[in-house]
Design an enzyme around this catalytic site. Structure first.
Site, PDB file in Angstrom:
ATOM      1  N   GLU A   4       0.859  -1.195   0.000  1.00 51.47           N
ATOM      2  CA  GLU A   4       0.000   0.000   0.000  1.00 51.47           C
ATOM      3  C   GLU A   4       0.889   1.237   0.000  1.00 51.47           C
ATOM      4  O   GLU A   4       2.054   1.156   0.414  1.00 51.47           O
ATOM      5  CB  GLU A   4      -0.889   0.001   1.246  1.00 51.47           C
ATOM      6  N   LYS A  16       2.806   4.555   1.059  1.00 52.47           N
ATOM      7  CA  LYS A  16       3.251   5.139   2.320  1.00 52.47           C
ATOM      8  C   LYS A  16       2.892   6.621   2.270  1.00 52.47           C
ATOM      9  O   LYS A  16       3.434   7.372   1.458  1.00 52.47           O
ATOM     10  CB  LYS A  16       4.764   4.962   2.488  1.00 52.47           C
ATOM     11  N   ASP A  21       2.663  10.448   3.162  1.00 50.99           N
ATOM     12  CA  ASP A  21       3.599  11.389   3.773  1.00 50.99           C
ATOM     13  C   ASP A  21       2.826  12.415   4.600  1.00 50.99           C
ATOM     14  O   ASP A  21       2.592  13.534   4.175  1.00 50.99           O
ATOM     15  CB  ASP A  21       4.413  12.074   2.667  1.00 50.99           C
ATOM     16  N   TYR A  36      -4.495   2.506   8.660  1.00 51.35           N
ATOM     17  CA  TYR A  36      -3.702   1.388   8.136  1.00 51.35           C
ATOM     18  C   TYR A  36      -3.142   0.471   9.214  1.00 51.35           C
ATOM     19  O   TYR A  36      -2.454  -0.485   8.926  1.00 51.35           O
ATOM     20  CB  TYR A  36      -2.562   1.904   7.248  1.00 51.35           C
ATOM     21  N   LYS A  79      11.025   2.996  -0.152  1.00 46.22           N
ATOM     22  CA  LYS A  79      10.924   4.431  -0.418  1.00 46.22           C
ATOM     23  C   LYS A  79      11.191   4.737  -1.888  1.00 46.22           C
ATOM     24  O   LYS A  79      11.959   4.036  -2.545  1.00 46.22           O
ATOM     25  CB  LYS A  79      11.948   5.198   0.446  1.00 46.22           C
ATOM     26  N   CYS A 129      41.231  19.636  17.515  1.00 45.32           N
ATOM     27  CA  CYS A 129      39.823  19.912  17.766  1.00 45.32           C
ATOM     28  C   CYS A 129      39.570  21.413  17.667  1.00 45.32           C
ATOM     29  O   CYS A 129      40.235  22.202  18.338  1.00 45.32           O
ATOM     30  CB  CYS A 129      39.445  19.404  19.153  1.00 45.32           C
ATOM     31  N   CYS A 166      38.625  22.802  21.381  1.00 43.67           N
ATOM     32  CA  CYS A 166      39.524  22.875  22.545  1.00 43.67           C
ATOM     33  C   CYS A 166      40.994  22.799  22.160  1.00 43.67           C
ATOM     34  O   CYS A 166      41.868  22.915  23.017  1.00 43.67           O
ATOM     35  CB  CYS A 166      39.186  21.781  23.555  1.00 43.67           C
ATOM     36  N   CYS A 224      38.365  14.079  18.884  1.00 43.93           N
ATOM     37  CA  CYS A 224      39.081  14.958  19.799  1.00 43.93           C
ATOM     38  C   CYS A 224      39.498  14.142  21.014  1.00 43.93           C
ATOM     39  O   CYS A 224      38.720  13.351  21.543  1.00 43.93           O
ATOM     40  CB  CYS A 224      38.133  16.087  20.201  1.00 43.93           C
ATOM     41  N   CYS A 274      37.183  19.269  26.846  1.00 45.20           N
ATOM     42  CA  CYS A 274      36.678  19.831  25.594  1.00 45.20           C
ATOM     43  C   CYS A 274      35.273  20.407  25.818  1.00 45.20           C
ATOM     44  O   CYS A 274      34.327  19.676  26.099  1.00 45.20           O
ATOM     45  CB  CYS A 274      36.633  18.773  24.499  1.00 45.20           C
TER      46      CYS A 274
HETATM   47  S1  IVH Z   1       2.447   0.921   9.100  1.00 47.69           S
HETATM   48  C1  IVH Z   1       4.244  -0.868  12.972  1.00 47.69           C
HETATM   49  N1  IVH Z   1       1.512   1.902   6.867  1.00 47.69           N
HETATM   50  O1  IVH Z   1       5.347   5.680   8.197  1.00 47.69           O
HETATM   51  C2  IVH Z   1       4.233  -0.028  11.749  1.00 47.69           C
HETATM   52  N2  IVH Z   1       2.880   3.316   8.198  1.00 47.69           N
HETATM   53  O2  IVH Z   1       8.100   5.058   8.911  1.00 47.69           O
HETATM   54  C3  IVH Z   1       3.059   0.850  11.658  1.00 47.69           C
HETATM   55  N3  IVH Z   1       3.160   5.563   7.295  1.00 47.69           N
HETATM   56  O3  IVH Z   1       5.070   6.261  11.622  1.00 47.69           O
HETATM   57  C4  IVH Z   1       3.116   1.730  10.494  1.00 47.69           C
HETATM   58  N4  IVH Z   1       1.924   5.294   5.519  1.00 47.69           N
HETATM   59  O4  IVH Z   1       3.472   7.493  10.096  1.00 47.69           O
HETATM   60  C5  IVH Z   1       2.265   2.131   7.949  1.00 47.69           C
HETATM   61  N5  IVH Z   1       0.566   2.657   4.897  1.00 47.69           N
HETATM   62  C6  IVH Z   1       1.308   2.884   5.967  1.00 47.69           C
HETATM   63  C7  IVH Z   1       1.925   4.126   6.196  1.00 47.69           C
HETATM   64  C8  IVH Z   1       2.715   4.303   7.325  1.00 47.69           C
HETATM   65  C9  IVH Z   1       2.671   6.147   6.210  1.00 47.69           C
HETATM   66  C10 IVH Z   1       4.068   6.238   8.258  1.00 47.69           C
HETATM   67  C11 IVH Z   1       3.650   6.162   9.683  1.00 47.69           C
HETATM   68  C12 IVH Z   1       4.830   5.603  10.426  1.00 47.69           C
HETATM   69  C13 IVH Z   1       5.926   5.812   9.455  1.00 47.69           C
HETATM   70  C14 IVH Z   1       7.000   4.786   9.656  1.00 47.69           C
END
Ligand code: IVH
Length: 721
Positions: free
Chosen positions: A131, A133, A135, A243, A331, A436, A439, A460, A466
């Protein structure tokens, strides 16, 4: 408030008009910069109290010198920063993060890792969900008997901010769950985000009102959700995708996709691009399809998340560090930009590392202005990184170079490459300092006794003398995931350090008492008032009692991050137990040494760092003085208190048939047991598989309880919960 821009010590009525104008201008720039950090980066660098002090001084200047109140003045624009005084909510189930991958191969490795952990054959069917991710920012919403009771931001994963009133204004978040079979307790987790269209509209309104613009939808969503006035949140059309979940009294399904269906049925939006995939090829296909469609979605996403579909398997796989073994965030590639390297600065870190920072001509990457990037270390600049990263063999990085930088999500921007054709003729190779900058002590690259290799990091050797190291240690000590002392920001530490008021952690806790006796009391200083002093001392008092894991983390022992600190806290339960073992462990043949190095997740490097830390006499002195001031709370075994093996020492031996050794160890530790490598008087349980030999004999000799794998599962349950 950097030292050079700190409010002048003169009181305002002593200033000449010219001095007042100069200070007003400088302050205006500084406040604008803090607004920018807050609005554009969602990363303020000073506390609210410090910000308010700056603004107060700015306004006071205009009060006495009205000619400064021009239309450009910040006071003529409607209030910039909102204060963030939300109550805290503890997450009953921690909110974790996700492991990241960028390359397609990393997805393959992820799936292989899972198979290996489960000891499954390469062709055994394994289903994932894939699914987008999103933002945005994550939110945990708790429903009791179907009614929304609280909503909290992620915070540090353990504790977030109570944004219940604001969450209620979000259309996608139901106040009452719909449908049937609603669990008594249901914590729904997901992402709050803004669509591109709504983001543009908000920025238009900001602009019309003369307020700073948000750099990207995520910052705008964060700024909108974390508003003290829910009316403002209500006026911003935030959206929500569910999710995941936290505490759930009765699970409505036993697969990830089943849970998504249940969430939909209860009235939530779930992402329509969620698919089930049964091979790496299918996962990658979906990833690339989403990537292609990215620009048409109407909201920001930064990758694809894969999750093991079967919740039983999710349970068995558990967690590594703070991320689940059963999920991966794949990503999208980082965004790049070209700019000029205007200088190289060396920051001295908490452990003395000389960290080179690129000062860049500011450039926008993915909606954020970047003016600094990391250059990693000396070898990276020279283009000869042996074991680590390097740009290209033999190509060094010089001041004046045109460089390519990238920025991916929250990761610190990096200098990736040099455009050699644009190198100025007079650009010289950069000479990395051998002393350093803070210091003047020698800075050296140690040779690792185990590998015989020179460390990439130059450090250092000044140690306690320091000031940079001492300051960084103090900053770390008071930071959010350590002591978290409000009003003790980085600038304040610099200020207190310079004046000699706070040089060591223990000094923080005697500050109020010394202030009461002192000549130059904080209350009487410029930029301070009775209230700010009272607030600061109250914030310090509030931290006289602290959780064990935070305390261990706060000490700033090299290599001990939050995760190791938590592992140590869970293993030792009290600080005294850790300290005793660490001291005894300086003898490599001791049982204490074996105990320390056998803790799951604590490798030899970490163990060595702990031993070294407790060996140092000055650390011992600091600890004694600090412990006289603060109370370190023993780690309650709350999460695991009901487990039949909590606090017990378990040894696994022989070949295990229903779980891998790694899985067994992870499960036992999750249940609060200690796992040891050898049988001794301290062992409570030996789990023996076929072929167990000397350990089994030793157990019999000592009268230790022995069981087979079935016995273990009968004791702890199938999922270890
Ligand atoms: S699952 C135990 N699903 O990504 C894991 N996270 O890098 C629970 N996020 O803090 C997260 N889309 O804010 C999951 N489809 C998705 C997501 C998602 C965005 C974010 C979420 C999490 C962060 C982790």
């Amino acid at each position: 408030m950097s030292a050079k821009n700190a409010p002048s010590l003169k009181s305002i009525d002593e200033l000449t008009p010219r001095e007042a104008r100069a200070e007003h201008e400088a302050l205006g720039r500084e406040i604008a910069e803090h607004d920018r950090r807050y609005y554009e980066e969602d990363a303020p660098t000073i506390s609210d109290a410090e910000y308010d002090a700056l603004r107060k001084r700015y306004e006071a200047l205009e009060g006495l010198f009205p000619e400064l109140k021009t239309p450009e003045s910040l006071t003529q624009k409607v209030g910039a920063k909102v204060s963030e005084k939300f109550a805290k909510i503890r997450h009953r189930v921690p909110m974790l993060s996700l492991a990241n991958g960028f390359a397609d191969e990393e997805v393959e490795e992820f799936v292989e890792r899972i198979r290996r952990f489960l000891q499954w054959k390469a062709n055994a069917p394994l289903v994932f969900t894939a699914e987008p991710k999103i933002d945005g920012l994550s939110l945990s919403i708790r429903y009791e008997k179907g009614k929304l009771v609280t909503a909290a931001t992620r915070g540090d994963g353990t504790e977030g901010e109570d944004v219940t009133a604001n969450a209620r204004t979000v259309d996608d978040i139901p106040h009452v769950l719909k449908g049937s079979n609603i669990p008594d307790v249901f914590e729904v987790r997901g992402e709050v985000y803004l669509s591109h269209k709504d983001f543009a509209a908000i920025n238009e309104r900001q602009e019309a009102a003369g307020r700073p613009l948000f750099a990207n939808p995520r910052n705008a969503a964060a700024g909108s959700l974390r508003q003290l006035d829910p009316k403002i949140t209500a006026s911003r059309p935030l959206c929500f995708f569910a999710y995941a979940w936290g505490e759930v009294s009765e699970m409505p399904a036993n697969t990830q996709h089943g849970m998504m269906d249940a969430l939909k049925h209860f009235g939530f939006k779930v992402n329509p691009l969620t698919r089930r995939c049964s091979s790496v090829a299918e996962m990658l296909e979906h990833y690339h399809a989403i990537e292609t469609d990215r620009a048409n979605l109407g909201y920001d996403i930064d990758g694809v998340v894969y999750k093991v579909d079967d919740l039983n398997l999710q349970q068995r796989l558990g967690f590594v560090s703070r991320s689940p073994r059963w999920a991966l965030a794949h990503k999208f590639p980082a965004q790049k930009a070209v700019t000029v390297l205007e200088g190289i600065e060396i920051n001295v870190g908490r452990t003395g590392s000389l960290n080179p920072i690129a000062r860049l001509r500011p450039v926008t990457v993915g909606g954020v202005v970047v003016s600094n990037a990391t250059l990693h270390n000396e070898d990276y600049i020279k283009g000869i990184g042996g074991n680590g990263e390097k740009i290209r063999n033999g190509v060094d990085i010089r001041i004046g170079d045109t460089v390519i930088i990238n920025r991916a999500g929250d990761v610190i921007p990096k200098v990736l490459d040099v455009v050699l054709e644009k190198r100025p003729a007079d650009a010289k190779p950069y000479e990395f300092p051998t002393h350093c900058p803070a210091c003047g002590s020698h800075a050296v690259r140690e040779v690792n006794p185990r590998t015989g290799k020179e460390d990439a990091v130059r450090r250092c050797t000044g140690g306690l003398i320091c000031p940079a190291q001492a300051r960084e240690r103090l900053k770390h000590f008071v930071s959010r995931n350590a002591f978290d002392i409000e009003g003790m920001g980085e600038q304040r530490i610099d200020e207190f350090y310079e004046e000699g008021l706070v040089r060591r952690p223990q000094d923080i806790f005697t500050l109020a008492e010394r202030n009461a006796r002192g000549l130059k009391r904080l209350e009487n200083r410029e930029g301070w008032g009775e209230t700010s002093v009272r607030n600061l001392f109250a914030a310090i008092e509030a931290r006289r009692s602290i959780a064990l894991n935070r305390f261990i983390f706060a000490l700033g022992i090299p290599h001990i991050g939050e995760t190791s600190a938590r592992l140590l806290a869970r293993h030792f339960h009290t600080f005294e137990a850790l300290r005793e073992t660490a001291k005894a462990a300086s003898d490599p043949a001791s049982e204490a040494h074996a105990d320390l190095t056998f803790i799951g997740g604590i490798g030899p490097v970490v163990a060595e760092a702990i031993i070294e830390f407790f060996k140092e006499e000055h650390n011992e002195e600091m600890l004694d003085a600090l412990l006289a001031q603060v109370n370190v709370e023993p780690m309650e075994a709350s999460a695991t208190a009901n487990s039949p093996v909590a606090g017990k020492t378990v040894v696994f031996t022989g070949s295990l048939e229903q779980m891998t050794r790694e899985e067994a160890k992870a499960m036992a530790e999750r249940l609060g047991a200690k796992v040891a490598g050898s049988v001794s008087k301290k062992t409570d349980i030996v789990v023996a598989g076929p072929g167990a030999g000397s350990k089994l004999a030793k157990a019999a000799e000592l009268g230790v309880q022995v069981m087979d794998e079935d016995g273990w599962f009968a004791l702890v349950g199938r999922n270890g919960s």
